[in-house]
Design a protein around this motif. Sequence first.
Motif, PDB file in Angstrom:
ATOM      1  N   ASP A   1     -13.668  -6.040  -7.253  1.00 59.86           N
ATOM      2  CA  ASP A   1     -14.353  -6.091  -5.960  1.00 59.86           C
ATOM      3  C   ASP A   1     -15.811  -6.494  -6.118  1.00 59.86           C
ATOM      4  O   ASP A   1     -16.399  -6.366  -7.194  1.00 59.86           O
TER       5      ASP A   1
ATOM      6  N   ILE B   1      -5.264   0.914  -5.530  1.00 62.20           N
ATOM      7  CA  ILE B   1      -5.943  -0.351  -5.781  1.00 62.20           C
ATOM      8  C   ILE B   1      -5.713  -0.806  -7.216  1.00 62.20           C
ATOM      9  O   ILE B   1      -5.961  -0.054  -8.155  1.00 62.20           O
TER      10      ILE B   1
ATOM     11  N   LEU C   1     -14.010  -5.128  -0.474  1.00 61.05           N
ATOM     12  CA  LEU C   1     -12.700  -4.595  -0.094  1.00 61.05           C
ATOM     13  C   LEU C   1     -12.737  -3.074   0.010  1.00 61.05           C
ATOM     14  O   LEU C   1     -12.047  -2.484   0.848  1.00 61.05           O
TER      15      LEU C   1
ATOM     16  N   PHE D   1      -6.361  -6.474  -5.392  1.00 58.37           N
ATOM     17  CA  PHE D   1      -7.729  -6.993  -5.383  1.00 58.37           C
ATOM     18  C   PHE D   1      -7.798  -8.274  -6.234  1.00 58.37           C
ATOM     19  O   PHE D   1      -8.825  -8.567  -6.832  1.00 58.37           O
TER      20      PHE D   1
ATOM     21  N   ASN E   1      -6.037 -11.160  -1.082  1.00 60.24           N
ATOM     22  CA  ASN E   1      -6.107 -10.247   0.057  1.00 60.24           C
ATOM     23  C   ASN E   1      -7.561 -10.149   0.469  1.00 60.24           C
ATOM     24  O   ASN E   1      -8.401  -9.634  -0.281  1.00 60.24           O
TER      25      ASN E   1
ATOM     26  N   LYS F   1      -3.847  -3.099   6.121  1.00 60.01           N
ATOM     27  CA  LYS F   1      -2.927  -2.303   5.308  1.00 60.01           C
ATOM     28  C   LYS F   1      -3.383  -0.842   5.232  1.00 60.01           C
ATOM     29  O   LYS F   1      -2.543   0.080   5.276  1.00 60.01           O
ATOM     30  N   THR F   2      -4.682  -0.626   5.114  1.00 59.53           N
ATOM     31  CA  THR F   2      -5.185   0.753   5.036  1.00 59.53           C
ATOM     32  C   THR F   2      -4.961   1.478   6.354  1.00 59.53           C
ATOM     33  O   THR F   2      -4.490   2.633   6.373  1.00 59.53           O
TER      34      THR F   2
ATOM     35  N   ASN G   1      -6.979 -15.767   3.296  1.00 62.12           N
ATOM     36  CA  ASN G   1      -6.291 -15.262   2.109  1.00 62.12           C
ATOM     37  C   ASN G   1      -5.919 -16.353   1.112  1.00 62.12           C
ATOM     38  O   ASN G   1      -5.668 -16.056  -0.053  1.00 62.12           O
TER      39      ASN G   1
ATOM     40  N   LEU H   1      -2.611  -2.031  -3.066  1.00 63.73           N
ATOM     41  CA  LEU H   1      -3.449  -3.109  -2.553  1.00 63.73           C
ATOM     42  C   LEU H   1      -3.882  -3.998  -3.713  1.00 63.73           C
ATOM     43  O   LEU H   1      -4.346  -3.500  -4.739  1.00 63.73           O
TER      44      LEU H   1
ATOM     45  N   ILE I   1      -6.838  -6.121   3.984  1.00 61.90           N
ATOM     46  CA  ILE I   1      -7.010  -4.810   3.339  1.00 61.90           C
ATOM     47  C   ILE I   1      -7.252  -3.747   4.408  1.00 61.90           C
ATOM     48  O   ILE I   1      -6.710  -2.643   4.339  1.00 61.90           O
TER      49      ILE I   1
ATOM     50  N   ILE J   1     -11.773  -0.620   3.274  1.00 58.50           N
ATOM     51  CA  ILE J   1     -11.002   0.637   3.211  1.00 58.50           C
ATOM     52  C   ILE J   1     -11.796   1.773   3.855  1.00 58.50           C
ATOM     53  O   ILE J   1     -11.253   2.536   4.654  1.00 58.50           O
TER      54      ILE J   1
END
Length: 443
Positions: free
Chosen positions: A424, A418, A433, A354, A396, A404-405, A380, A352, A401, A437
């Motif tokens: 973050d 990450i 972010l 960041f 992202n 995707k998680t 984004n 991912l 995020i 998650i």
Amino acid sequence: MDIFRKITSIVLGAIMAIIGYILPSGESPKADVEILLKEKNITLISGESIVLETEEELEINTLIMEEKGDSAKLFTFEAFLDGEFKLITKGDTIDEYRFCAFDNVKSDKFRLTINDSGDESVRLKSVQLCLDENKAENFKVTSYYVVRGNEETVHLDKGHYKTITDLIVFGAATFDENGSLSFNDKDKVAVYMDRVRKINPDIKIHLNILGPDAPGETWDEQMINKGALHIQAMKDNCETLILNIVSILNEMNFDGIYFDWEYTTTVDMKYEFSEFLVKLDEALGDKELGSALSAWCCKLSKKAIKALDNVTVMSYDIFDRYGYHASFSSSYDGVRDFIKAGYSKEQLQLGLAFYARPLDAGGYWFEYSTYADKLGKYTNTLDVEYNGQIFPSYFNCPQIIRDKTDYAIATDLAGVMIWNHGCDVPFDNELSLYRAIAEAIGK
């Protein structure tokens, strides 16, 4: 005739075996979720919508779309609630496979809108409304921590570190072509590790070691030259390097070792790196062995793949036709390529980003934390002003995020990775972010 048939059968069998080795089928990287409604073969243009209606209310938390091509640039998904359509989620590209996650919502009417596809039509093979009840059991959240020399004073966000299960200390240790290992700021790193373990006693902390640098007129030439020095250490000075790695892991109480590997540009490099991993694995005992790889350099030997406990998929810095460097499709394609190369889902941690990259693939990296407020939950893309210039860039946001998680959980991957921790906003910020998650894991 029988002999001819037998010989032909043997030859065809050998050919098929070779094809199977070169192009292994692998497992599908599609999520395993309950599909409650599926519509096929839909064509929409910019501004057009499709309304999906059911006789009874459906409770869903996932939207999956499959596109023929890559025309869609922006979509929104809504549910009819309290007499009006209300936004549930939105995103950018769809491509071959797009997984969208959100909190449970119940309705008998849903609307999908293509907000932007330029002058092109969007041809959707399918639109699926799903209920994902997969649980994140033993799910890893692995984060890179880049050492910058301020470990004893840096604020440690408890929300971040309670979400992280595995930490990779990056930028402290290097090795040279002779197998010697150097470690910078050892005392500061030790203090940092101690503070992290007080926040999260169950966290595993791994060491990343970087190899020797080398010049080159082009990126490819630089990679070949750097790779050659890496192989000199891993082949000619293998025993020395392994002894030094095991020694520092034990001395600093690390749980494992990671390599960022981008140098399998030749068959020899791939072979020697694979052999080194097998030998190192034998020497590590109960310490874990991991590597961060991109799809283009992941084809190691079967023994090396088996030796790796953790494999982080670097599904970023991979640009699509719109200049997006970490779209959802880059994640989907990356997982598929690793599975085809022989890796198991239980090894893979989806990378991912960041941070952002400019849409023209320029050599700039912009941290998410600086621009989170301007992006919001769903956006984004952003024009970043830097050194008096404007760089249209791709980030992202929290929603992708989360997508995707949730996708990694629903696909039975080992976890997410990450790059990197320091990018973050604080965990108590709704745009964090890490918070996205954690929401996916705790759904």
